[in-house]
Design a protein around this motif. Sequence first.
Motif, PDB file in Angstrom:
ATOM      1  N   ALA A   1       9.113  -9.280   0.183  1.00 17.90           N
ATOM      2  CA  ALA A   1       8.250  -8.398   0.975  1.00 17.90           C
ATOM      3  C   ALA A   1       7.241  -7.698   0.067  1.00 17.90           C
ATOM      4  O   ALA A   1       7.545  -7.344  -1.077  1.00 17.90           O
ATOM      5  CB  ALA A   1       9.089  -7.364   1.709  1.00 17.90           C
ATOM      6  N   LEU A   2       6.014  -7.502   0.590  1.00 16.86           N
ATOM      7  CA  LEU A   2       5.002  -6.785  -0.166  1.00 16.86           C
ATOM      8  C   LEU A   2       5.425  -5.343  -0.393  1.00 16.86           C
ATOM      9  O   LEU A   2       5.944  -4.682   0.507  1.00 16.86           O
ATOM     10  CB  LEU A   2       3.669  -6.803   0.568  1.00 16.86           C
ATOM     11  CG  LEU A   2       2.802  -8.063   0.458  1.00 16.86           C
ATOM     12  CD1 LEU A   2       1.572  -7.933   1.347  1.00 16.86           C
ATOM     13  CD2 LEU A   2       2.388  -8.316  -0.982  1.00 16.86           C
ATOM     14  N   THR A   3       5.180  -4.857  -1.589  1.00 14.85           N
ATOM     15  CA  THR A   3       5.492  -3.465  -1.914  1.00 14.85           C
ATOM     16  C   THR A   3       4.234  -2.608  -1.986  1.00 14.85           C
ATOM     17  O   THR A   3       4.315  -1.405  -2.222  1.00 14.85           O
ATOM     18  CB  THR A   3       6.218  -3.379  -3.262  1.00 14.85           C
ATOM     19  OG1 THR A   3       5.366  -3.909  -4.289  1.00 14.85           O
ATOM     20  CG2 THR A   3       7.525  -4.154  -3.231  1.00 14.85           C
ATOM     21  N   LYS A   4       3.076  -3.234  -1.794  1.00 17.61           N
ATOM     22  CA  LYS A   4       1.793  -2.532  -1.840  1.00 17.61           C
ATOM     23  C   LYS A   4       0.979  -2.913  -0.607  1.00 17.61           C
ATOM     24  O   LYS A   4       1.188  -3.976  -0.019  1.00 17.61           O
ATOM     25  CB  LYS A   4       1.000  -2.936  -3.094  1.00 17.61           C
ATOM     26  CG  LYS A   4       1.713  -2.690  -4.413  1.00 17.61           C
ATOM     27  CD  LYS A   4       1.700  -1.230  -4.784  1.00 17.61           C
ATOM     28  CE  LYS A   4       2.324  -1.017  -6.162  1.00 17.61           C
ATOM     29  NZ  LYS A   4       2.363   0.415  -6.523  1.00 17.61           N
ATOM     30  N   PRO A   5       0.026  -2.065  -0.194  1.00 20.11           N
ATOM     31  CA  PRO A   5      -0.916  -2.496   0.839  1.00 20.11           C
ATOM     32  C   PRO A   5      -1.630  -3.762   0.373  1.00 20.11           C
ATOM     33  O   PRO A   5      -1.846  -3.954  -0.824  1.00 20.11           O
ATOM     34  CB  PRO A   5      -1.887  -1.316   0.946  1.00 20.11           C
ATOM     35  CG  PRO A   5      -1.157  -0.147   0.370  1.00 20.11           C
ATOM     36  CD  PRO A   5      -0.250  -0.696  -0.679  1.00 20.11           C
ATOM     37  N   LYS A   6      -2.006  -4.616   1.304  1.00 18.08           N
ATOM     38  CA  LYS A   6      -2.554  -5.926   0.905  1.00 18.08           C
ATOM     39  C   LYS A   6      -3.761  -5.795  -0.016  1.00 18.08           C
ATOM     40  O   LYS A   6      -3.930  -6.612  -0.944  1.00 18.08           O
ATOM     41  CB  LYS A   6      -2.903  -6.748   2.141  1.00 18.08           C
ATOM     42  CG  LYS A   6      -4.043  -6.196   2.987  1.00 18.08           C
ATOM     43  CD  LYS A   6      -4.398  -7.126   4.144  1.00 18.08           C
ATOM     44  CE  LYS A   6      -5.629  -6.639   4.898  1.00 18.08           C
ATOM     45  NZ  LYS A   6      -6.025  -7.544   5.981  1.00 18.08           N
ATOM     46  N   ALA A   7      -4.610  -4.791   0.204  1.00 13.99           N
ATOM     47  CA  ALA A   7      -5.798  -4.635  -0.632  1.00 13.99           C
ATOM     48  C   ALA A   7      -5.456  -4.224  -2.054  1.00 13.99           C
ATOM     49  O   ALA A   7      -6.273  -4.392  -2.962  1.00 13.99           O
ATOM     50  CB  ALA A   7      -6.744  -3.606  -0.013  1.00 13.99           C
TER      51      ALA A   7
END
Length: 329
Positions: A96-102
């Motif tokens: 899972a991403l741990t940061k906003p996509k940008a």
Amino acid sequence: MSSTTPASTGGLTPDQLASFWRDGYLIIPRALPPTTVQALLNETHALLENFPLSSHPMTRFSTGEKSAHVGDDYFLSSGDKIRFFFEEDAFDASGALTKPKARAINKIGHYLHALSPPFASLLDPARNPDLLGAATSAGSVAAGRKESHPAAIARALGFRDPRCLQSMVICKQPEIGGAVPPHQDSTFLYTDPPSAVGFWYALEDATAENGCLSFLPGSHRWAPVEQRFVRAKAGGTEFIDTTGPRFPAGEEYGEVAGKTKDGEYVMGEVKAGDLVLIHGNLLHKSERNLSQKGRIIYTFHVIEGEGAKYDELNWLQPPAEGLTRLYRE
């Protein structure tokens, strides 16, 4: 591209040319005016905010430090598209991403120079007249030609038919921006003979703190392109030994006993708007960005279209319309 080719005076001064051929890289302050830097940053942020996650294969870009180099179809078919590649450390153990996509993207590539109007304008003086006097006191109009500053630089470096091969925005993201080990750009963009030159524009300040480039001065003259990054027959990508020329043509090139990639690197801190030219054989690297400040840059590579062969083994294959010409006449 050759240090012995008569140079135009429009793109680089004699001192700049001498520095490039001596060191293998050159920092050109204020190559982009602030208005252009801001336009490219605005475009970058719009791209980062607006790409859809729902249809993205979540391809991660790897420099080979932690895992194998990227080689899926999303990557291999990006030569005529604008695609987004994630930082390896932007995910947790479950994927899972741990940061906003940008704030999770490592780079955007590889056809910005054709598909994004703000980035395409760097190669077209009709679309960006602000660049006609960039970086040199003489301006960038040589021998009566109205051309982009990159084209004028290519003339000064002796290119006969420079072609833009790929373009990327690289986001050295805060806290997770990955290190890039010592490498040569011609490993990844090989021509026979080697001819690549990187045009690396800082859109934000690049410092020791946020992972600026470091260079091994003069290594372009003695460091051979020993391997190539190619499409593997079984799919994906791999490195193979270079069987063709490992240096550009010229008596100034050749291996030197005792020289290794572990020499003393020189840090190249730059300001937003500065341009770094990088010889394809030059060893260079960058460290991780563990700071709270990002480092966005735009880079494209130029190869010789006349007298140098770019073959079907290379991982990046040209679009149907061919590689983008820098000379417009």
